[in-house]
Design a protein around this motif. Structure first.
Motif: not given
Length: 275
Positions: A96-108
Motif C-alpha cells: 500500500q505504500m509507494r517508495f523507491r525500490g519497493s519492487s526490488v525489495v519484494f523480488l528479493g
C-alpha cells in the motif's frame, strides 16, 4: 442418476483410502503407546490387552518430554507473534505504500523463498555463536523468524494487495497516520490471512528439527521434536516409550488442525475473494 452415483463412488473410495492411510499411523502409535514392552515384543500389531497411560506419563516426566514441550511452546509462540507482526507490517508497506525500490525489495523476498536452509545454516550458526545466541531461546526464535519471514511477508503482501487503495486514502484523509491506518484498518482486515499464516508458521516451527538442533545443542533446551528424535536412539529397545513421545508431539498439531480447520481454509482462500 446412475452415472452421478458412480461418479460419487469413484471420488469417495480413493479419498476414504487416503484418509485411512493417514489416520492408521496415528492409531497404531496410540495402540503401541498403550502396551507394555512385553506385549509389544510378543505381537506388535495386536490391540493392547489393557491399555494404560503409564508409558505416556513416564515419557512426560522421566524422559523429559514435559520440559521439551514447554520449550517448544515458548519458542513457537514467540516466533509466531514476531513473524505475524513483522510480516503484516512489511506486507502493508510493500502493498500500500509507494517508495523507491519497493519492487526490488519484494523480488528479493521472493528470491529468499528459494534458498534452502542447508545453504545458510553454517554461516547462520557461526554468526549466532559470535554474538552469544547459541543455546538460548532468543537465538532459536530469531533463527525461526529469519527462516520463515520471507514466506510470511509474501503471503501478507499478496493479501493486502487485494484491499482497495481507496480505503487507505480515505483513512489518511480522516487524519490517520500510517501507523493508525495499519492498526485500525489493515490489521483487522488482514486477520484471516494473519490467522492462516500464523497457523502455518506454528506448524513449521513445531515440526522443525534441523534449526532447533543447531541452535539448541544442550539437552535441557531441546524442543519437542528434537527430543522425540533423540528418543529413537536412547529407547530403541523400548518402542512403547518412543511411541508415547511421538504421540505427545503429534496430538497438539492434530488438535490445532481439528479446531482451526475452518479458519485455515478461510485464510487461504480469503485473498482470492476480496475486491
Amino acid at each position: 442418476m446412475a452415472r452421478a452415483r458412480l461418479a460419487k463412488w469413484v471420488a469417495a473410495v480413493p479419498m476414504a483410502l487416503l484418509a485411512l492411510a493417514t489416520i492408521y499411523p496415528l492409531l497404531f502409535t496410540a495402540n503401541v503407546a498403550g502396551k507394555t514392552r512385553r506385549e509389544y515384543i510378543l505381537d506388535r500389531f495386536s490391540l493392547a490387552e489393557s491399555p494404560s497411560l503409564d508409558n505416556i506419563v513416564g515419557a512426560w516426566t522421566s524422559v523429559g518430554m514435559g520440559t521439551y514441550f514447554v520449550n517448544s511452546v515458548v519458542v513457537v509462540t514467540a516466533a509466531v507473534v514476531l513473524l505475524s507482526l513483522l510480516g503484516s507490517m512489511a506486507g502493508f508497506a510493500l502493498s500500500q505504500m509507494r517508495f523507491r525500490g519497493s519492487s526490488v525489495v519484494f523480488l528479493g523476498i521472493l528470491a529468499a523463498l528459494f534458498i534452502p536452509f542447508q545453504v545458510i545454516m553454517v554461516p547462520l550458526t557461526r554468526i549466532m555463536a559470535d554474538i552469544g545466541l547459541i543455546d538460548t531461546y532468543p537465538g532459536l526464535i530469531l533463527a525461526y523468524v529469519a527462516q520463515f519471514l520471507p514466506f510470511t511477508v509474501f503471503l501478507m503482501t499478496s493479501y493486502y494487495r487485494t484491499i482497495p487503495a481507496e480505503i487507505v486514502d480515505a483513512a489518511r484523509i480522516d487524519g490517520n497516520t500510517l501507523y493508525g491506518v495499519y492498526r485500525r484498518i489493515m490489521l483487522p482486515m488482514g486477520t484471516p490471512a494473519l490467522l492462516s499464516v500464523g497457523i502455518l508458521n506454528a506448524l513449521f516451527c513445531w515440526n522443525d528439527v534441523l534449526i532447533a538442533l543447531l541452535m539448541m545443542p544442550s539437552a535441557g533446551h531441546r524442543t519437542l521434536m528434537v527430543g522425540v528424535t533423540s528418543l529413537r536412539g536412547q529407547y530403541s529397545d523400548d518402542i512403547p516409550t518412543f511411541a508415547s513421545g511421538v504421540l505427545i508431539a503429534a496430538v497438539p498439531v492434530l488438535l490445532l488442525y481439528l479446531f482451526l480447520q475452518r479458519q485455515i481454509a478461510d485464510g487461504v482462500t480469503a485473498g482470492s475473494t476480496k475486491g
